[in-house]
Design a protein around this motif. Structure first.
Motif, PDB file in Angstrom:
ATOM      1  N   THR A  38       0.873  -0.839  -0.355  1.00 60.39           N
ATOM      2  CA  THR A  38       0.075  -0.146  -0.407  1.00 60.39           C
ATOM      3  C   THR A  38       0.819   1.265  -0.034  1.00 60.39           C
ATOM      4  N   ILE A  39       1.604   1.081   0.432  1.00 62.18           N
ATOM      5  CA  ILE A  39       2.704   2.428  -0.118  1.00 62.18           C
ATOM      6  C   ILE A  39       2.578   3.177  -0.561  1.00 62.18           C
ATOM      7  N   PRO A  40       2.613   2.623  -2.378  1.00 66.41           N
ATOM      8  CA  PRO A  40       2.513   3.520  -3.299  1.00 66.41           C
ATOM      9  C   PRO A  40       1.618   4.068  -3.419  1.00 66.41           C
ATOM     10  N   LEU A  41       0.295   4.117  -2.609  1.00 67.04           N
ATOM     11  CA  LEU A  41      -0.949   4.724  -2.490  1.00 67.04           C
ATOM     12  C   LEU A  41      -1.165   5.498  -1.663  1.00 67.04           C
ATOM     13  N   THR A  42      -0.277   5.436  -0.647  1.00 66.70           N
ATOM     14  CA  THR A  42      -0.554   6.734   0.529  1.00 66.70           C
ATOM     15  C   THR A  42      -0.629   8.393   0.065  1.00 66.70           C
ATOM     16  N   ILE A  43       0.003   8.366  -1.870  1.00 62.68           N
ATOM     17  CA  ILE A  43      -0.042   9.234  -1.882  1.00 62.68           C
ATOM     18  C   ILE A  43      -0.973  10.358  -2.194  1.00 62.68           C
ATOM     19  N   PHE A  44      -2.326   9.013  -2.392  1.00 67.50           N
ATOM     20  CA  PHE A  44      -3.616   9.442  -2.380  1.00 67.50           C
ATOM     21  C   PHE A  44      -4.801   9.614  -1.078  1.00 67.50           C
ATOM     22  N   SER A  45      -5.318  10.301  -1.389  1.00 61.40           N
ATOM     23  CA  SER A  45      -6.272  10.084   0.087  1.00 61.40           C
ATOM     24  C   SER A  45      -6.826   9.132  -0.302  1.00 61.40           C
ATOM     25  N   PRO A  46      -8.113   8.594   1.074  1.00 59.47           N
ATOM     26  CA  PRO A  46      -8.586   7.294   0.961  1.00 59.47           C
ATOM     27  C   PRO A  46      -9.279   6.602  -0.198  1.00 59.47           C
ATOM     28  N   GLN A  47     -10.203   7.841  -0.372  1.00 59.70           N
ATOM     29  CA  GLN A  47     -11.302   7.161  -1.611  1.00 59.70           C
ATOM     30  C   GLN A  47     -10.490   6.764  -2.748  1.00 59.70           C
ATOM     31  N   THR A  48      -9.752   8.481  -3.603  1.00 58.01           N
ATOM     32  CA  THR A  48      -8.549   7.723  -4.648  1.00 58.01           C
ATOM     33  C   THR A  48      -7.671   7.051  -4.415  1.00 58.01           C
ATOM     34  N   ALA A  49      -7.574   5.772  -3.245  1.00 55.90           N
ATOM     35  CA  ALA A  49      -6.424   5.304  -3.438  1.00 55.90           C
ATOM     36  C   ALA A  49      -7.492   3.767  -3.139  1.00 55.90           C
ATOM     37  N   ARG A  50      -8.502   3.684  -2.984  1.00 59.35           N
ATOM     38  CA  ARG A  50      -8.933   2.512  -2.939  1.00 59.35           C
ATOM     39  C   ARG A  50      -9.653   2.655  -4.212  1.00 59.35           C
ATOM     40  N   ASP A  51      -9.882   3.366  -5.163  1.00 57.34           N
ATOM     41  CA  ASP A  51     -10.191   3.381  -6.309  1.00 57.34           C
ATOM     42  C   ASP A  51      -9.056   2.937  -7.178  1.00 57.34           C
TER      43      ASP A  51
END
Length: 182
Positions: A38-51
């Motif tokens: 999940t480290i690469p997804l941490t740059i996004f908001s929670p909803q954007t990371a989920r999407d």
């Protein structure tokens, strides 16, 4: 997150604080290294990371089904029966785990893709690919343990060495993020 992430009450509160939703979540029984995906997804908001994760899951699913089709072709040295492949792909999409993966953002399809690559590596005698994928699956989620018997039974010692090296390497390289206490 550190060792406190395995305190279910603390972790559940943190999830609710971050998401602003009454979501109940626990981190166990995954290994601490599972959080690395999940480290690469941490740059996004929670909803954007989920999407983003859900779209990546769709990509992983299509990739895994394609890899399985190619592995089938390599095994049988004939043409892929597209009708059979499409029926099998449709059947795979009916599994509850697949729906759950898309509904709540699980990692099941990522591991399905890793195991499809493992099969492809076994079929094409790519021991590095077998070991790399089994090692990643082991160190990230301790899943696929039974698949380690395939290279063992067939004396694919290089594949086993690649797997052990991958798992050990990821564990060692993750220490700056995860910490030895975790």
């Amino acid at each position: 997150l550190g060792p406190q992430a395995y305190d279910n009450e603390w972790f559940g509160q943190q999830v609710q604080i971050i998401t602003g939703q009454p979501i109940t979540e626990i981190l166990t029984p995954s290994l601490p290294t599972m959080s690395l995906i999940t480290i690469p997804l941490t740059i996004f908001s929670p909803q954007t990371a989920r999407d983003t994760w859900i779209w990546l899951s769709l990509l992983f699913l299509l990739l895994a089904l394609t890899i399985l089709g190619v592995a089938h072709y390599k095994l049988n040295h004939d043409h892929i029966n597209v009708s059979v492949w499409l029926v099998l792909a449709a059947f795979a999409l009916m599994f509850p785990a697949v729906a759950s993966n898309f509904y709540i953002g699980q990692s099941i399809i990522l591991f399905f893709c890793l195991f499809a690559l493992t099969l492809y590596g076994l079929v094409t005698d790519r021991d590095w690919l077998v070991g790399l994928t089994l090692g990643l699956a082991l160190i990230l989620k301790t899943t696929g343990l039974a698949l380690w018997f395939l290279p063992l039974i067939h004396g694919r010692w290089r594949a086993l060495a690649w797997g052990a090296g991958t798992a050990a390497g990821v564990a060692f390289l993750s220490l700056p993020w995860i910490g030895i206490d975790t």
